[in-house]
Scaffold this active site. Structure first.
Site, PDB file in Angstrom:
ATOM      1  CG  ASN A 177      18.975 -42.856   2.897  1.00  0.00           C
ATOM      2  OD1 ASN A 177      18.954 -42.196   3.926  1.00  0.00           O
ATOM      3  ND2 ASN A 177      18.480 -44.088   2.832  1.00  0.00           N
ATOM      4  CE  LYS A 206       6.187 -42.804  -1.189  1.00  0.00           C
ATOM      5  NZ  LYS A 206       7.352 -42.005  -0.895  1.00  0.00           N
TER       6      LYS A 206
END
Ligand code: PMT
Length: 401
Positions: free
Chosen positions: A209, A338
């Site tokens: 990434n 999260k």
């Protein structure tokens, strides 16, 4: 914060940032430090010795050959007097002379003659800062235990934009406070993860990434400046180890990062997960390069990686846990989800895109913790990291101390 009765020798070398050293003297004295100033000849072209004399309340030294100054406090005595030596600004020239052990003026002689820890705050044009000669000198100085503070990135007096700005006086003051064990994270062991993970497909290809590691490295440096003993677990990035970081563990894949984080977190007080960990990896890694077959699907099968943060949270005893959430949309909702789902103490919501987040020099964060939140507006990653670390230290004290 206090520097009461601490003895600080401030070296000022030639550069436009010398004017900021005047403010630094005031900030150090505000905290009770005794400050004595030694200037290079070229520094006196930017700010006069009289200014530093007025601000420090002490005679300012410029030359090795000043008989009356030597009679009052000889240079060896001054070198012994200092508990910390800080050179701010540290020009490319002074760094080169220090790296090569020159003693051709008062300041470099004092540095060689002093057993006190040496801190340098470089300030120079971005092109000069990037020059391999300057970087090689800094690497040499770091190897010898010299602590390099900054520089920051941004617009420069010469009109350029880039790295090379001297840190602000309050940041340098905080670094000195932390060096005496008085920082917000003094005595704490902090683990920071940074950068991407690479999941190999075959010997030449991987899934990765766009994380550059800059945010996590800045967080590691800020935690060290706040007095923590920092372990940095770094994915595959090409960044130098930040000043003051005690240990660096380089990894490649999510599984390797998990193993390194688990090991480093044994006994640690705080874990800050700034790494962009790959959520999936190929089910198998080919040992030979996969060949293209025209018209055929590669049939790549992906399996889920372990969640490093959630794994730590599941342990009965675990550090104070801080996650990051990189999101392109519904940032607040996903971040708060999260925070709760992974059982974290704090999360830094990171809107990515539009020049923020991955790879960029700037970022903007919103911090969430159970029952609170705080907006940290767009700023260079180094500045944001310091603000984040301040909040982490405050929450840590509220929850754990
Ligand atoms: O490196 P830079 O170019 O400076 O960019 C910085 C950044 C954008 C990468 C950084 O600020 C950031 O937001 N990092 C987290 C990126 C991310 O992918 O988050 P996530 O939403 O996938 O994961 C949430 C949290 O769980 C993160 O703290 C992550 O480290 C952690 N995680 C995720 C997956 C996994 N398998 N294990 C984890 O621990």
């Amino acid at each position: 914060m206090s520097l009461a009765n601490r003895r600080i020798l401030l070296g000022v070398s030639g550069g436009i940032a010398a004017y900021k050293a005047c403010e630094l003297v005031r900030r150090l004295r505000d905290l009770g430090a005794e400050v004595r100033v030694a200037m290079t000849e070229s520094a006196t072209r930017f700010v006069s010795a009289a200014t530093f004399q007025a601000l420090s309340g002490q005679p300012v030294r410029v030359s090795l050959w000043d008989e009356s100054a030597e009679a009052a406090m000889g240079h060896i005595e001054l070198a012994r007097w200092a508990e910390r030596v800080l050179i701010a600004p540290a020009s490319a020239d002074v760094l080169a002379r220090l790296a090569h052990g020159h003693a051709d003026d008062l300041l470099t002689t004092l540095c060689l003659a002093s057993a006190a820890p040496l801190y340098v705050a470089p300030a120079m044009n971005q092109q000069m800062w990037a020059h391999p000669a300057v970087q090689a000198n800094l690497a040499l100085l770091r190897q010898r235990g010299v602590v390099v503070l900054g520089p920051a990135a941004g617009s420069q007096a010469c009109g350029d934009v880039g790295s090379g700005r001297m840190l602000e006086p309050h940041e340098l003051r905080d670094a000195l406070v932390a060096s005496f064990g008085g920082g917000a994270l003094a005595g704490r062991a902090v683990v920071v993860s940074a950068g991407p993970t690479y999941e190999d497909i075959d010997p030449v290809r991987f899934i990765g990434n766009r994380s550059s590691g800059r945010m996590g490295f800045a967080v590691a440096e800020a935690a060290a400046q706040a007095g923590a003993t920092v372990t940095l677990v770094a994915g595959p990035v090409g960044l130098p180890t930040p000043a003051g970081v005690a240990r660096r563990l380089d990894v490649r894949s999510a599984a390797q990062m998990q193993a390194a984080v688990q090991e480093a977190c044994a006994g640690a007080d705080i874990y800050i997960g700034a790494a962009a960990v790959g959520d999936y990896r190929p089910a198998t890694v080919a040992d030979r390069k996969l060949k293209k077959r025209a018209g055929a699907d590669l049939g790549l099968q992906l399996v889920e990686n372990p969640d490093i943060l959630a794994g730590l949270a599941a342990q009965t005893v675990h550090p104070f846990l801080v996650g990051f959430a990189a999101e392109t949309h519904d940032v607040a909702m996903y971040a708060q989800d999260k925070l709760q789902r992974k059982g974290l103490d704090m999360i830094a919501a990171n809107r990515v895109g539009g020049g923020l987040g991955f790879e960029s020099a700037d970022n903007a964060l919103t911090l969430y913790w159970p029952g609170g939140s705080l907006e940290l507006n767009r700023a260079p990653k180094e500045a944001l990291a310091r603000a984040l670390v301040e909040q982490v230290a405050a929450r840590y004290r509220a929850v754990r101390a």
